[in-house]
Enzyme design. Structure first.
Site, PDB file in Angstrom:
ATOM      1  N   THR A 281       5.436   7.404  14.071  1.00 25.36           N
ATOM      2  CA  THR A 281       5.325   6.623  15.302  1.00 25.36           C
ATOM      3  C   THR A 281       3.856   6.516  15.725  1.00 25.36           C
ATOM      4  O   THR A 281       3.408   5.463  16.193  1.00 25.36           O
ATOM      5  CB  THR A 281       6.192   7.276  16.401  1.00 25.36           C
ATOM      6  OG1 THR A 281       7.562   7.147  16.005  1.00 25.36           O
ATOM      7  CG2 THR A 281       6.006   6.621  17.748  1.00 25.36           C
TER       8      THR A 281
ATOM      9  N   GLU B 233       9.355   0.814  10.979  1.00 27.81           N
ATOM     10  CA  GLU B 233      10.386   1.857  10.854  1.00 27.81           C
ATOM     11  C   GLU B 233       9.679   3.175  11.102  1.00 27.81           C
ATOM     12  O   GLU B 233       8.913   3.631  10.256  1.00 27.81           O
ATOM     13  CB  GLU B 233      10.980   1.875   9.441  1.00 27.81           C
ATOM     14  CG  GLU B 233      11.721   0.647   9.036  1.00 27.81           C
ATOM     15  CD  GLU B 233      13.044   0.492   9.752  1.00 27.81           C
ATOM     16  OE1 GLU B 233      13.446   1.404  10.512  1.00 27.81           O
ATOM     17  OE2 GLU B 233      13.675  -0.556   9.563  1.00 27.81           O
TER      18      GLU B 233
ATOM     19  N   GLY C 257       2.291   3.943  13.620  1.00 29.04           N
ATOM     20  CA  GLY C 257       2.910   2.671  14.020  1.00 29.04           C
ATOM     21  C   GLY C 257       2.196   2.047  15.215  1.00 29.04           C
ATOM     22  O   GLY C 257       1.965   0.836  15.267  1.00 29.04           O
TER      23      GLY C 257
ATOM     24  N   CYS D 216      13.396  10.144   7.855  1.00 29.84           N
ATOM     25  CA  CYS D 216      13.243   9.755   9.262  1.00 29.84           C
ATOM     26  C   CYS D 216      14.570   9.854   9.996  1.00 29.84           C
ATOM     27  O   CYS D 216      14.602  10.004  11.203  1.00 29.84           O
ATOM     28  CB  CYS D 216      12.653   8.353   9.364  1.00 29.84           C
ATOM     29  SG  CYS D 216      13.502   7.172   8.326  1.00 29.84           S
TER      30      CYS D 216
ATOM     31  N   GLU E 237       9.567  15.512  16.053  1.00 31.90           N
ATOM     32  CA  GLU E 237       9.962  15.300  14.664  1.00 31.90           C
ATOM     33  C   GLU E 237       9.181  16.291  13.793  1.00 31.90           C
ATOM     34  O   GLU E 237       7.957  16.328  13.846  1.00 31.90           O
ATOM     35  CB  GLU E 237       9.639  13.873  14.225  1.00 31.90           C
ATOM     36  CG  GLU E 237      10.066  13.607  12.799  1.00 31.90           C
ATOM     37  CD  GLU E 237       9.910  12.139  12.380  1.00 31.90           C
ATOM     38  OE1 GLU E 237       8.846  11.562  12.644  1.00 31.90           O
ATOM     39  OE2 GLU E 237      10.853  11.596  11.798  1.00 31.90           O
TER      40      GLU E 237
ATOM     41  N   LYS F  86       0.865  -1.194   0.000  1.00 27.83           N
ATOM     42  CA  LYS F  86       0.000   0.000   0.000  1.00 27.83           C
ATOM     43  C   LYS F  86       0.898   1.240   0.000  1.00 27.83           C
ATOM     44  O   LYS F  86       1.440   1.633   1.032  1.00 27.83           O
ATOM     45  CB  LYS F  86      -0.893  -0.009   1.261  1.00 27.83           C
ATOM     46  CG  LYS F  86      -2.243   0.649   1.086  1.00 27.83           C
ATOM     47  CD  LYS F  86      -2.218   2.145   0.923  1.00 27.83           C
ATOM     48  CE  LYS F  86      -1.975   2.888   2.236  1.00 27.83           C
ATOM     49  NZ  LYS F  86      -1.771   4.347   1.960  1.00 27.83           N
TER      50      LYS F  86
END
Ligand code: ADP
Length: 498
Positions: free
Chosen positions: A251, A271, A254, A305, A402, A197
């Site tokens: 994250t 990741e 994730g 990242c 981030e 995807k």
């Protein structure tokens, strides 16, 4: 977009003129409900083309195809050297079509066409060839078992490494083709089947890759590509017939994937984000450290990242070094990805532009000062100025969060202990940089950093053979190198009484 069209070659224009459908069971098909969505040129905001909008029903179709392809065994039991040749062919086709892939990547993502071709496409080809070689080198072992309760009977025991099965692979928009290669190549070398995807912002090169995969001779159903949004990703992570999900992205998402994967306890590899420390000691090679430290946070417009966005500079050179970094950053040529002179392109979309703009304000609100940059560049597209914040504190948002844009925060340190303590003060642990000409100091510091990759006197020192992944909230598992084989195989122990 007339200007854009002129910069595209005939192959790219031909591709854009064709329908962009889902790749399921070796066929190009519309979404089940016929929907499409637009993908946009981030330098202008103009629509490039429409792409099939895959949803949960399409994920069901793709998973069913991958399941059938796995169970019929045509791929997993194909002779390893035949799998090797097919993967090698994918690498060669990527190289042969590098100009096409590079132009479409630059158009869809915004990155410079020179980088897209030299880094994204060339490295993707390298990744397929590297894992092509592993196809013939997946080995178990024989084990000298003791069997203490079996008297003096004899046994022959061995292990086998077998594919996990149907893999769901969800990737982001910052390196669209390359992230597809990192995911597909090891999964295919080890005999899995999969559903990919791509990110909704950048679906195009994954579709080109689907064409290459068919041309290279991958059997129908082994690779399925469903373009769509987060709901399609969520359907993959929750699917009971998916044996493993591999994700690269934020994250935050994730964690959603870990939750969704609970139902059938599918294997999960992640990741995720980073806020990587780049540590510059006073005894560095000054000019090399400046150039490398700028690239550390500006590469891919900060949309990496591993971006080295916490710049720690030893006290004695702090003023001079940060000024040199700001001066070098300010010189970057900003422009359209298809313009050969471009060094810094736009952010990928309005959401990322808004997010980075929020942090440009937060940097000042929290008490920082921009040595260079601090705002938007131009008035069309999603460009921001490369920005260097100084006078920042460890708890400022631009230091902890981030940002995913060309924004760095520069902090001071006094000695090795102070540098290591500050560098490790993050929820993330993806990468780190160290600049010093004292090689003992470099080794000592590297061994104390909580980071999955440490680069000394360089930054983003990736290699296909080096495992890559995160400590702490930067992820689970390692991609690239031999490490990725662990993600896509499981061990069967066989013990035979003779
Ligand atoms: P970024 O912040 O880099 O855009 P995201 O984590 O939002 O990264 O997205 C990375 C990928 O995850 C994209 O392909 C996106 O469509 C997908 N995605 C978004 N939300 C979900 C979700 N809830 N479950 C699974 N995949 C998702």
């Amino acid at each position: 977009t007339t200007q854009v069209d002129e910069r595209l070659g005939a192959a790219a224009r031909d591709f854009l003129g064709r329908p962009h459908q889902l790749f399921i069971d070796g066929q190009w098909v519309d979404a089940a409900d016929g929907r499409t969505f637009g993908t946009f040129d981030p330098a202008t905001g103009a629509e490039i083309t429409q792409v099939a909008h895959g949803g949960p029903e399409d994920i069901n179709r793709a998973v069913a195809a991958a399941r059938r392809a796995f169970d019929d065994g045509a791929w997993a039991t194909m002779k390893p050297n035949q799998r090797e040749q097919i993967l090698w062919r994918i690498g060669d086709l990527l190289d042969a079509k590098a100009e096409l892939f590079g132009q479409i990547e630059a158009l869809d993502n915004g990155k410079s066409v020179a980088i897209a071709t030299a880094v994204d496409v060339a490295w993707a080809a390298d990744v397929f060839r590297y894992y092509a070689g592993w196809s013939t080198k997946i080995e178990g072992s024989t084990v000298n078992v003791s069997m203490p309760f079996a008297g003096d009977k004899q046994f022959h025991a061995y292990t086998q490494r077998v594919p996990v099965g149907v893999c769901g692979q969800i990737i982001p928009w910052n390196f669209p083709l390359l992230m597809a290669a990192w995911k597909l190549a090891p999964a295919l070398a080890t005999g899995n089947t999969l559903v990919l995807k791509p990110a909704e912002q950048t679906p195009l090169t994954a579709l080109l890759l689907g064409e290459v995969i068919a041309e290279a001779g991958v059997p129908d159903g082994v690779v399925n590509i469903v373009t769509g949004f987060g709901d399609a990703g969520a359907a993959i992570s929750a699917h009971d017939d998916v044996d493993k999900v591999a994700f690269t992205g934020s994250t935050e998402v994730g964690k959603l994937i870990v939750d969704a994967a609970k139902g059938n306890l599918k294997k999960v590899s992640l990741e995720l984000g980073g806020k990587s420390a780049n540590i510059v000691f006073a005894d560095c090679d000054f000019d090399a450290a400046v150039a490398g430290s700028v690239a550390a946070w500006m590469f891919n417009h900060g949309q990496a990242c591993t971006a080295g966005t916490r710049l720690y500079v030893e006290d004695s050179i702090y003023e001079k070094f940060t000024q040199a970094v700001a001066d070098a950053a300010a010189q970057a040529t900003i422009g359209h990805g298809l313009d050969p002179a471009t060094e810094l392109g736009p952010l990928v979309d309005q959401d990322q532009f808004d997010k980075v703009s929020y942090y440009l304000r937060a940097g000042i609100e929290d008490g920082g000062r921009a040595l260079t940059g601090g705002g938007r560049h131009g008035d069309t597209g999603y460009f921001v100025q490369p920005t260097v914040f100084v006078d920042v504190e460890p708890d400022h948002r631009v230091v902890t969060d981030e940002i995913f844009g060309p924004v760095v925060s520069a902090l001071r340190f006094t000695d090795v202990d102070d540098a290591v303590r500050q560098a490790n003060d993050s929820i993330y642990g993806l990468a780190a940089g160290v600049w010093t000409q004292d090689i003992s100091k470099a080794h000592k510091v590297a061994s104390r950093l909580h980071a999955g990759s440490v680069w000394v006197n360089q930054y983003n020192g990736f290699d296909t053979a080096m495992p890559f992944g995160g400590f702490k909230q930067s992820g689970w598992g390692r991609e690239l190198g031999q490490g990725a084989l662990d993600l896509y195989t499981q061990t069967r122990s066989v013990n035979i009484q003779l």
